[in-house]
Write a protein that holds these residues in place. Sequence first.
Motif, PDB file in Angstrom:
ATOM      1  N   ALA A  86      21.905  -6.726   4.223  1.00 55.36           N
ATOM      2  CA  ALA A  86      22.390  -5.376   3.926  1.00 55.36           C
ATOM      3  C   ALA A  86      23.472  -4.957   4.913  1.00 55.36           C
ATOM      4  CB  ALA A  86      21.221  -4.387   3.970  1.00 55.36           C
ATOM      5  N   SER A  89      26.652  -6.669   4.073  1.00 56.19           N
ATOM      6  CA  SER A  89      27.162  -6.264   2.764  1.00 56.19           C
ATOM      7  C   SER A  89      27.848  -4.903   2.815  1.00 56.19           C
ATOM      8  CB  SER A  89      26.018  -6.226   1.742  1.00 56.19           C
ATOM      9  OG  SER A  89      25.465  -7.511   1.559  1.00 56.19           O
ATOM     10  N   LEU A 132      14.226  -1.567   3.277  1.00 50.54           N
ATOM     11  CA  LEU A 132      14.808  -0.397   2.619  1.00 50.54           C
ATOM     12  C   LEU A 132      14.759   0.826   3.527  1.00 50.54           C
ATOM     13  CD1 LEU A 132      13.289  -0.841  -0.954  1.00 50.54           C
ATOM     14  CD2 LEU A 132      15.696  -1.054  -0.350  1.00 50.54           C
ATOM     15  N   THR A 135      17.255   0.339   6.415  1.00 49.93           N
ATOM     16  CA  THR A 135      18.645   0.399   5.943  1.00 49.93           C
ATOM     17  C   THR A 135      19.046   1.827   5.600  1.00 49.93           C
ATOM     18  OG1 THR A 135      18.498  -1.860   5.084  1.00 49.93           O
ATOM     19  CG2 THR A 135      20.282  -0.490   4.238  1.00 49.93           C
ATOM     20  N   GLN A 172      21.848 -11.533  -6.875  1.00 51.29           N
ATOM     21  CA  GLN A 172      21.792 -10.187  -6.311  1.00 51.29           C
ATOM     22  C   GLN A 172      20.447  -9.875  -5.645  1.00 51.29           C
ATOM     23  OE1 GLN A 172      23.871  -7.821  -5.745  1.00 51.29           O
ATOM     24  NE2 GLN A 172      25.687  -8.482  -6.861  1.00 51.29           N
ATOM     25  N   PHE A 175      21.720 -10.013  -2.278  1.00 48.74           N
ATOM     26  CA  PHE A 175      23.057  -9.448  -2.078  1.00 48.74           C
ATOM     27  C   PHE A 175      24.178 -10.448  -2.380  1.00 48.74           C
ATOM     28  CE2 PHE A 175      20.367  -6.716   0.470  1.00 48.74           C
ATOM     29  CZ  PHE A 175      20.892  -5.451   0.251  1.00 48.74           C
ATOM     30  N   ASN A 229      16.447  -6.231 -10.240  1.00 48.88           N
ATOM     31  CA  ASN A 229      15.207  -5.475 -10.047  1.00 48.88           C
ATOM     32  C   ASN A 229      14.161  -5.851 -11.095  1.00 48.88           C
ATOM     33  OD1 ASN A 229      15.161  -3.468  -7.787  1.00 48.88           O
ATOM     34  ND2 ASN A 229      17.127  -2.882  -8.679  1.00 48.88           N
ATOM     35  N   GLN A 256      16.236   2.497 -11.803  1.00 45.28           N
ATOM     36  CA  GLN A 256      17.570   2.012 -11.458  1.00 45.28           C
ATOM     37  C   GLN A 256      18.645   2.784 -12.212  1.00 45.28           C
ATOM     38  OE1 GLN A 256      18.023  -2.230 -11.570  1.00 45.28           O
ATOM     39  NE2 GLN A 256      20.253  -2.148 -11.521  1.00 45.28           N
ATOM     40  N   PRO A 265      22.227   4.650  -3.304  1.00 46.25           N
ATOM     41  CA  PRO A 265      22.164   3.223  -2.945  1.00 46.25           C
ATOM     42  C   PRO A 265      20.726   2.705  -3.037  1.00 46.25           C
ATOM     43  CG  PRO A 265      22.306   4.544  -0.955  1.00 46.25           C
ATOM     44  CD  PRO A 265      22.392   5.515  -2.107  1.00 46.25           C
ATOM     45  N   MET A 267      19.441  -0.203  -4.120  1.00 45.31           N
ATOM     46  CA  MET A 267      19.167  -1.603  -3.770  1.00 45.31           C
ATOM     47  C   MET A 267      17.906  -2.092  -4.500  1.00 45.31           C
ATOM     48  SD  MET A 267      20.258  -1.507   0.286  1.00 45.31           S
ATOM     49  CE  MET A 267      19.479   0.089   0.611  1.00 45.31           C
TER      50      MET A 267
END
Length: 312
Positions: A86, A89, A132, A135, A172, A175, A229, A256, A265, A267
């Motif tokens: 993360a 990215s 998460l 971040t 993904q 990332f 996801n 999502q 964001p 993620m």
Amino acid sequence: MHAAATDAPSAALRTLLRSLGQIVLQPNAFTGACLLAAWWVAEPRLACAALMGAVAANVSAMLAGCRDDDTRAGLHGFNGALAGLAAFSFIRDAATATAVAILAATATAWLVGPWSRWLRARGLSCLSSPYLIVTWCWLPMITSGAQPVSLASLHSPGLTQWSGGVLAGFAQTGFGSGALAGWLVLTGIAAASCRHALWALGGATLASAAHVLLGATPHSFDAGLLGFNGALTALALIDCGVVPMLGGVAVSIVLQAAAAHFGWPAMAAPFVLATWCVQWVRHRVMRGAIADGSAQSMESARPVTAPVTRTN
């Protein structure tokens, strides 16, 4: 002596690779090697970021006195790897990204223990929630605020574009980007379990199709942002049964889509929250069943008294 000297580096390497494999919920060293190859194909700096984060988290877990078995299974390193990914990215400056990656990965290792115990008491899994949380703590400091995603329609992708977009979704999960990187990730999952790979592919396909119908952007589909996801949710709930798994994938799609609409964001948060929803419902149902079973056992164990006959 020579065997002991060579076993230690080999064990450390397997632990590191399992940490990478746990990103797609597979405690398998070959899966981790496939993910490492996928990052190298997509962007070499991502491979370095994942290794840096996993090493920092594993070392921090050892210093924190975490269980060796959990560390060897990769349970402490994968959130660190994701934290490093993360950082690289979202931050383009290499020096800043390196500093943030190491600090964030270290923070996830210290957070995993108490956070997972708190979740376990409520029937929930830790998953990738530590990365998460960490971040989201630093991300507002380097972004000026995300803008809502445009909802331009994606018109009926062809077979080549469709398969490429679905495969890119697997990249993904860490990332990465690109169909080749996604194929490497899917290969790694299949090496650990063909059943897991098939259900993950189904989850990615279902999520991608749903987001296309909801009007996702062509760029999001081609980049694989629509399916990852769904794939992770299917992997997390595969042992709960088909219906709970499909329900979890549906919840992840809704979450999502909401995050994309408001420009959040998210993620992997839709995957984590959707899995928690299913696990919470199952936990409540099981507790209710246990309570009912205990009540019935007590009722059946109650001694039966014979009626008393009174004579005058």
